[in-house]
Write a protein that holds these residues in place. Sequence first.
Motif, PDB file in Angstrom:
ATOM      1  N   PHE A   1     -28.095 -22.330 -29.353  1.00 52.35           N
ATOM      2  CA  PHE A   1     -27.488 -23.676 -29.543  1.00 52.35           C
ATOM      3  C   PHE A   1     -26.637 -24.102 -28.441  1.00 52.35           C
ATOM      4  CE2 PHE A   1     -27.611 -22.242 -34.130  1.00 52.35           C
ATOM      5  CZ  PHE A   1     -28.060 -22.792 -34.856  1.00 52.35           C
ATOM      6  N   ARG A   2     -27.232 -25.370 -27.742  1.00 49.05           N
ATOM      7  CA  ARG A   2     -26.826 -25.795 -26.284  1.00 49.05           C
ATOM      8  C   ARG A   2     -25.752 -26.930 -27.155  1.00 49.05           C
ATOM      9  NH1 ARG A   2     -28.746 -23.154 -22.187  1.00 49.05           N
ATOM     10  NH2 ARG A   2     -30.606 -22.118 -22.476  1.00 49.05           N
ATOM     11  N   PHE A   3     -24.867 -27.510 -26.336  1.00 47.51           N
ATOM     12  CA  PHE A   3     -24.136 -28.533 -26.649  1.00 47.51           C
ATOM     13  C   PHE A   3     -23.422 -28.494 -25.269  1.00 47.51           C
ATOM     14  CE2 PHE A   3     -21.221 -25.336 -28.318  1.00 47.51           C
ATOM     15  CZ  PHE A   3     -19.989 -25.938 -27.967  1.00 47.51           C
ATOM     16  N   GLU A   4     -22.655 -30.198 -24.831  1.00 48.72           N
ATOM     17  CA  GLU A   4     -22.338 -29.972 -23.455  1.00 48.72           C
ATOM     18  C   GLU A   4     -21.158 -30.994 -24.060  1.00 48.72           C
ATOM     19  OE1 GLU A   4     -23.964 -32.742 -21.187  1.00 48.72           O
ATOM     20  OE2 GLU A   4     -24.903 -31.699 -20.146  1.00 48.72           O
ATOM     21  N   SER A   5     -19.886 -29.856 -23.712  1.00 47.72           N
ATOM     22  CA  SER A   5     -18.396 -30.486 -24.209  1.00 47.72           C
ATOM     23  C   SER A   5     -18.278 -31.679 -22.550  1.00 47.72           C
ATOM     24  CB  SER A   5     -16.861 -28.767 -23.074  1.00 47.72           C
ATOM     25  OG  SER A   5     -15.909 -29.451 -22.898  1.00 47.72           O
ATOM     26  N   VAL A   6     -17.552 -32.258 -23.110  1.00 49.92           N
ATOM     27  CA  VAL A   6     -16.874 -33.910 -22.328  1.00 49.92           C
ATOM     28  C   VAL A   6     -15.726 -33.514 -22.745  1.00 49.92           C
ATOM     29  CG1 VAL A   6     -17.566 -36.039 -22.252  1.00 49.92           C
ATOM     30  CG2 VAL A   6     -19.303 -34.767 -22.684  1.00 49.92           C
ATOM     31  N   GLY A   7     -15.405 -33.795 -20.687  1.00 52.05           N
ATOM     32  CA  GLY A   7     -13.566 -33.805 -20.724  1.00 52.05           C
ATOM     33  C   GLY A   7     -13.323 -34.211 -19.384  1.00 52.05           C
ATOM     34  N   PRO A   8     -12.004 -34.106 -19.963  1.00 50.48           N
ATOM     35  CA  PRO A   8     -11.203 -34.284 -18.094  1.00 50.48           C
ATOM     36  C   PRO A   8     -11.965 -33.568 -16.694  1.00 50.48           C
ATOM     37  CG  PRO A   8     -10.012 -33.537 -19.358  1.00 50.48           C
ATOM     38  CD  PRO A   8     -10.649 -33.830 -19.970  1.00 50.48           C
TER      39      PRO A   8
ATOM     40  N   GLY B   1     -14.843 -33.138 -16.799  1.00 51.34           N
ATOM     41  CA  GLY B   1     -16.553 -33.462 -16.529  1.00 51.34           C
ATOM     42  C   GLY B   1     -17.418 -32.661 -17.823  1.00 51.34           C
ATOM     43  N   ARG B   2     -18.403 -33.050 -17.911  1.00 54.60           N
ATOM     44  CA  ARG B   2     -19.726 -32.127 -18.648  1.00 54.60           C
ATOM     45  C   ARG B   2     -20.178 -31.064 -19.023  1.00 54.60           C
ATOM     46  NH1 ARG B   2     -21.334 -36.803 -21.284  1.00 54.60           N
ATOM     47  NH2 ARG B   2     -23.204 -35.531 -22.238  1.00 54.60           N
TER      48      ARG B   2
ATOM     49  N   SER C   1     -12.214 -24.167 -19.497  1.00 60.09           N
ATOM     50  CA  SER C   1     -12.865 -25.162 -18.842  1.00 60.09           C
ATOM     51  C   SER C   1     -11.721 -25.959 -19.608  1.00 60.09           C
ATOM     52  CB  SER C   1     -13.911 -25.265 -20.053  1.00 60.09           C
ATOM     53  OG  SER C   1     -13.870 -25.700 -21.111  1.00 60.09           O
ATOM     54  N   ASN C   2     -11.034 -25.963 -19.847  1.00 59.30           N
ATOM     55  CA  ASN C   2      -9.076 -27.113 -20.130  1.00 59.30           C
ATOM     56  C   ASN C   2     -10.038 -27.832 -20.585  1.00 59.30           C
ATOM     57  OD1 ASN C   2      -7.980 -24.993 -20.420  1.00 59.30           O
ATOM     58  ND2 ASN C   2      -7.025 -24.990 -18.042  1.00 59.30           N
TER      59      ASN C   2
END
Length: 146
Positions: free
Chosen positions: A17-24, A26-27, A63-64
């Motif tokens: 399963f793939r997804f993107e973390s989005v935050g300060p 980046g992606r 990744s913080n």
Amino acid sequence: MNLDKYTLKVEEESTIFRFESVGPNGRIPKIVQFELIDENGYYNLALGDFNPVTGKIDDLSVSNNRDTDKILATVVAALFRFLDRYREAVVYAEGSSDARTRLYQMGITRFYEQACANVHLFGQLNGRFVPFVPDERYSAFLVKRK
């Protein structure tokens, strides 16, 4: 559990399963992978950043991106989708560090009551898997669909 989570892209027989973390920061592409570890239907759950250079999961990266709860909710969504397809599977999970294992336990404890309606939870204590109790400290976890 109706939690905010990322959209999952499912690959390879519903084991990746793939997804993107989005935050300060980046992606950041992430992967949840279920890998068969023995012939009795036990699977290892791996979570980490996708390294496009190696094509592998980096389960040591930090990744913080300030989205821990959303990532954990996404992993739970992947787990339930996996268990829907592989109903007899037993999933093993352990953090890549003590801190990550503790983070996973805090997430499990937070939603323990809701989870118990759908799965059997076990924690590893002194080398043995025992029924999960929120106040214990475990070194790994097993999950099986009811």
